[in-house]
Design an enzyme around this catalytic site. Structure first.
Site, PDB file in Angstrom:
ATOM      1  N   CYS A   1       0.865  -1.180   0.000  1.00  0.00           N
ATOM      2  CA  CYS A   1       0.000   0.000   0.000  1.00  0.00           C
ATOM      3  C   CYS A   1       0.896   1.222   0.000  1.00  0.00           C
ATOM      4  CB  CYS A   1      -0.924   0.002   1.213  1.00  0.00           C
ATOM      5  SG  CYS A   1      -1.909   1.515   1.358  1.00  0.00           S
TER       6      CYS A   1
ATOM      7  N   CYS B   1      -5.230   5.788  -3.943  1.00  0.00           N
ATOM      8  CA  CYS B   1      -4.525   4.502  -3.909  1.00  0.00           C
ATOM      9  C   CYS B   1      -3.142   4.721  -4.492  1.00  0.00           C
ATOM     10  CB  CYS B   1      -5.287   3.438  -4.692  1.00  0.00           C
ATOM     11  SG  CYS B   1      -4.426   1.850  -4.813  1.00  0.00           S
TER      12      CYS B   1
END
EC number: 5.1.1.7
Length: 287
Positions: free
Chosen positions: A75, A226
């Site tokens: 991430c 993201c």
């Protein structure tokens, strides 16, 4: 059990961050879901866990759990929060740290302007390594990339498949705000051709150095931003000949800057963006 936590966000992608470096933290998937629950818990897209590394030559281990309780590989927005967290907690005074992730290592650097620069690694376009099942499909070359046809509820969408340590399917759309992201996102996420599921990216080209992006994340749904999705989109756009580095990525949660020299073999993508501490607290979790 009582658990201390820090709530953080990177461009609106929000996280519960836990210190598993100075104390053992072993959570069940149900406890992860309880922490991430926006009604009955703290609320977050992902839970981030700081641990001691299990390999030599790195400073920390970085683990990521989606709000559905499943552990994932990477991430990018969380990585920026990770380095801010370990510095604020006094776990390091270094501006740059090497971090172990599920598939390799990454380097995180706190810049003088308060933004964090993340070495996101080299993008992978080999469908088998994403992984993406191409059997029976005929790809279409565009620039240096290969686009693949994907049946999405009876409509063919041409996608780039990219791994940034986690799988991404990126398509170019005319107007990202008008596009049915919430309808197509979950269909792509769970498409049978992605055996490990996939993050679905929807990219609108604004200019050679600017895009708008929405991402329907695997196991989390659409998020405000993201980081790996931004990197995957920019890498695909550069390979297709649509973009030039650096690229400003506009998300609902804020802006990220992605740089990549695609002419050099093995060159990593670099992502720069904010990391914000929101609050700290303590929560009682069910055993």
């Amino acid at each position: 059990m009582k658990l201390k936590f820090t709530k953080m966000h990177g461009a609106g992608n929000d996280f519960v961050v836990l210190d598993g470096y100075t104390q053992p933290v072993n959570l069940t998937p149900a406890q992860v879901r309880a922490l991430a629950d926006r009604h009955f818990g703290v609320g977050a897209d992902q839970l981030l866990l700081v641990e001691k590394p299990t390999v030599a030559g790195v400073d920390f281990r970085y683990r990521i759990f989606n709000c559905d309780g499943g552990e994932v590989e990477h991430c990018g927005n969380g990585a920026r929060c990770f380095v801010k967290f370990v510095r604020e907690r006094g776990l390091t005074d270094q501006r740059s740290v090497r971090v172990q992730v599920q598939k390799g290592t990454i380097t995180l650097t706190m810049q003088e302007n308060g933004e964090v620069l993340v070495d996101m690694g080299t993008p992978v376009f080999d469908p088998e390594r994403v992984p993406f099942a191409t059997k029976g499909l005929e790809g279409r070359r565009e620039g240096a990339d290969t686009l693949w046809p994907l049946d999405v509820s009876g409509t063919t969408r041409w996608i780039s498949v990219v791994s940034m340590g986690n799988p991404h399917a990126v398509q170019v759309v005319g107007d990202v705000e008008a596009f049915p992201v919430l309808a197509e996102g979950p269909v792509i996420e769970r498409h049978a051709r992605f055996p490990q599921r996939v993050n679905a990216g929807f990219m609108q080209i604004v200019g050679r150095n600017e895009i708008r992006l929405r991402v329907y994340e695997r196991g989390a749904g659409e998020t405000l931003a993201c980081g790996t999705g931004a990197c995957a989109a920019v890498a695909a756009g550069i390979r297709r000949g649509l973009l030039d580095s650096p690229v400003r990525v506009h998300t609902h949660g804020g802006d990220l800057t992605i740089s990549w020299d695609s002419t050099r073999e093995g060159e990593p993508l670099l992502m720069a963006g904010p990391a914000v501490t929101v609050f700290e607290g303590e929560i009682e979790l069910p055993d």
